[in-house]
Design a protein around this motif. Structure first.
Motif, mmCIF file in Angstrom:
data_model
loop_
_atom_site.group_PDB
_atom_site.id
_atom_site.type_symbol
_atom_site.label_atom_id
_atom_site.label_comp_id
_atom_site.label_asym_id
_atom_site.label_seq_id
_atom_site.Cartn_x
_atom_site.Cartn_y
_atom_site.Cartn_z
ATOM 1 N N ILE A 49 24.620 -7.886 -24.360
ATOM 2 C CA ILE A 49 23.055 -8.841 -25.462
ATOM 3 C C ILE A 49 22.026 -8.829 -24.409
ATOM 4 O O ILE A 49 21.219 -8.738 -24.115
ATOM 5 N N ALA A 50 22.822 -8.764 -23.230
ATOM 6 C CA ALA A 50 22.330 -8.927 -21.462
ATOM 7 C C ALA A 50 21.026 -7.850 -21.418
ATOM 8 O O ALA A 50 20.124 -7.555 -20.535
ATOM 9 N N ARG A 51 21.865 -6.590 -21.227
ATOM 10 C CA ARG A 51 21.185 -5.430 -21.466
ATOM 11 C C ARG A 51 20.115 -5.106 -22.280
ATOM 12 O O ARG A 51 19.241 -5.055 -21.481
ATOM 13 N N ALA A 52 19.800 -5.318 -23.570
ATOM 14 C CA ALA A 52 19.178 -5.167 -24.364
ATOM 15 C C ALA A 52 17.575 -6.390 -23.642
ATOM 16 O O ALA A 52 16.866 -5.568 -23.939
ATOM 17 N N LEU A 53 18.387 -7.324 -23.255
ATOM 18 C CA LEU A 53 17.156 -8.373 -22.932
ATOM 19 C C LEU A 53 16.351 -8.456 -21.872
ATOM 20 O O LEU A 53 15.946 -8.582 -21.055
ATOM 21 N N ALA A 54 17.367 -7.427 -20.361
ATOM 22 C CA ALA A 54 17.565 -6.930 -18.978
ATOM 23 C C ALA A 54 14.871 -6.452 -18.650
ATOM 24 O O ALA A 54 14.906 -6.989 -17.789
ATOM 25 N N ASN A 55 14.955 -6.564 -19.545
ATOM 26 C CA ASN A 55 13.502 -5.909 -19.143
ATOM 27 C C ASN A 55 12.302 -6.464 -20.303
ATOM 28 O O ASN A 55 11.377 -6.019 -20.429
ATOM 29 N N PRO A 72 11.911 -7.482 -23.250
ATOM 30 C CA PRO A 72 10.729 -6.252 -24.086
ATOM 31 C C PRO A 72 10.348 -7.473 -25.241
ATOM 32 O O PRO A 72 10.415 -8.768 -25.109
ATOM 33 N N LEU A 73 9.086 -7.287 -25.274
ATOM 34 C CA LEU A 73 7.639 -7.859 -25.908
ATOM 35 C C LEU A 73 8.770 -8.691 -27.606
ATOM 36 O O LEU A 73 8.522 -9.753 -27.815
ATOM 37 N N VAL A 74 9.519 -7.583 -28.385
ATOM 38 C CA VAL A 74 9.677 -7.482 -29.230
ATOM 39 C C VAL A 74 11.524 -7.493 -28.802
ATOM 40 O O VAL A 74 12.128 -6.860 -29.089
ATOM 41 N N VAL A 75 12.683 -8.021 -29.850
ATOM 42 C CA VAL A 75 14.210 -8.239 -29.867
ATOM 43 C C VAL A 75 14.268 -7.870 -30.964
ATOM 44 O O VAL A 75 14.136 -8.943 -31.582
ATOM 45 N N LEU A 76 14.927 -7.202 -31.168
ATOM 46 C CA LEU A 76 15.531 -7.595 -32.578
ATOM 47 C C LEU A 76 17.557 -7.215 -32.224
ATOM 48 O O LEU A 76 17.841 -6.321 -32.142
ATOM 49 N N GLY A 77 17.495 -7.260 -33.706
ATOM 50 C CA GLY A 77 19.082 -7.576 -33.491
ATOM 51 C C GLY A 77 19.833 -7.949 -35.337
ATOM 52 O O GLY A 77 19.320 -8.487 -35.985
ATOM 53 N N ASP A 78 20.463 -6.579 -35.258
ATOM 54 C CA ASP A 78 21.067 -6.720 -36.529
ATOM 55 C C ASP A 78 22.606 -7.737 -36.317
ATOM 56 O O ASP A 78 23.104 -6.973 -36.193
ATOM 57 N N GLU A 79 23.087 -8.815 -37.160
ATOM 58 C CA GLU A 79 24.130 -9.233 -36.719
ATOM 59 C C GLU A 79 24.408 -9.557 -35.377
ATOM 60 O O GLU A 79 25.244 -9.024 -34.632
ATOM 61 N N PRO A 80 23.161 -9.759 -34.163
ATOM 62 C CA PRO A 80 24.045 -9.811 -33.366
ATOM 63 C C PRO A 80 25.444 -10.615 -32.349
ATOM 64 O O PRO A 80 25.623 -10.739 -31.842
ATOM 65 N N THR A 81 26.097 -11.616 -33.261
ATOM 66 C CA THR A 81 26.355 -12.588 -32.668
ATOM 67 C C THR A 81 27.596 -12.064 -33.924
ATOM 68 O O THR A 81 28.294 -13.026 -33.761
ATOM 69 N N GLY A 82 27.609 -11.349 -34.576
ATOM 70 C CA GLY A 82 28.452 -11.743 -35.376
ATOM 71 C C GLY A 82 29.998 -11.474 -35.389
ATOM 72 O O GLY A 82 30.866 -12.263 -36.092
ATOM 73 N N ASN A 83 30.164 -10.678 -34.383
ATOM 74 C CA ASN A 83 32.102 -11.314 -33.540
ATOM 75 C C ASN A 83 32.021 -11.606 -32.571
ATOM 76 O O ASN A 83 32.649 -11.585 -32.071
#
Ligand SMILES: Nc1ncnc2c1ncn2[C@@H]1O[C@H](COP(=O)(O)OP(=O)(O)OP(=O)(O)O)[C@@H](O)[C@H]1O
Ligand SMILES: [Mg+2]
Length: 240
Positions: free
Chosen positions: A159-165, A167-178
């Protein structure tokens, strides 16, 4: 903010058909959706209703069968694979339920990598990585490689890696599922902050009403169509 600001995401008459002949299925059947910059939005709906399919289209991972998808005003329908990849790299941060961290690098290095690739100095990349990992409860595990982290810890690194740059848009498909409740809350707190402070647009699919309740807007999908869309509390109340 002006009324004319380009929406972060916009679909018009979005249709996605998969399979052909007897297997032909209309997965999305005319979705009109506008999500502005800085919105924090949940997508809810039964299993098989088309949520993931919609996320792929919003994230320029897939192209529509009909209708349009625009990311920050760029229409993806007409793009070739190279252009699609460029939109993804410049504008989108994806969080999947299954993540692919680089096994030979530490948590911190995994998060720094996309920032360095973008050409930022090492010091800035490290600060950004540490800030996010700390906020996600991993401040004491910066130097561990993925194999020495639990599944939920690895998920938070991803998640941190996806947010690091940023991005204008953050898309999470069940990002906290586990993730457990405490860590899921941490992730959602970061999402809230990014939407508010940086006007990043956050769209998450979730099955969990407690998580959906933390967003500002809920879009409900049933059978490939939007059946409700509005302020979170109102939509959740109507769902009962
Ligand atoms: N390659 C495919 N060919 C045909 N149908 C498919 C294909 N992939 C997915 N589907 C169907 O598309 C529909 C929507 O799938 P999608 O993954 O978008 O649902 P979802 O809302 O994300 O469900 P879940 O909550 O279970 O993740 C489902 O009925 C699924 O069976
Ligand atoms: Mg899905």
């Amino acid at each position: 903010m002006t009324a004319a600001e380009t929406p972060a995401l916009e679909t018009r008459g979005l249709v996605r058909v998969l399979g052909d002949g007897e297997m032909r299925t209309e997965i999305l059947r005319g979705v009109d959706l506008t999500i502005r910059r800085g919105e924090f939005c949940a997508i809810v709906g039964p299993s098989g209703s088309g949520k993931s399919t919609l996320m792929y289209l919003l994230g320029a991972l897939d192209r529509p069968t009909g209708g349009t998808v625009a990311v920050d005003g760029e229409d993806t329908a007409a793009m070739d694979e190279t252009l699609l990849a460029s939109v993804r790299n410049r504008k989108i941060g994806f969080i999947f339920q299954f993540h692919y961290l680089m096994p030979e690098f530490t948590a911190e290095e995994n998060v720094m990598m996309p920032v360095l690739k973008r050409g930022s100095p090492v010091r800035e990349a490290r600060e950004r990585a540490r800030g996010l990992l700390d906020e996600l409860g991993l401040g004491d595990k910066l130097h561990r490689v993925p194999s020495r982290l639990s599944g939920g810890e690895q998920q938070r690194v991803a998640i941190a890696r996806a947010l690091a740059n940023e991005p204008l848009v953050v898309l999470g498909d069940e990002p906290t599922g586990n993730l457990d409740t405490k860590n899921a809350d941490r992730v959602f707190a970061v999402f809230e902050r990014l939407a508010k402070e940086k006007r990043q647009t956050i769209v998450v699919v979730t099955h969990d009403p407690h998580m959906a309740a933390r967003t500002a807007r809920v879009v409900r999908i049933v059978d490939g169509r939007i059946v409700d869309d509005g302020p979170t509390r109102e939509v959740l109340e109507r769902m009962g």
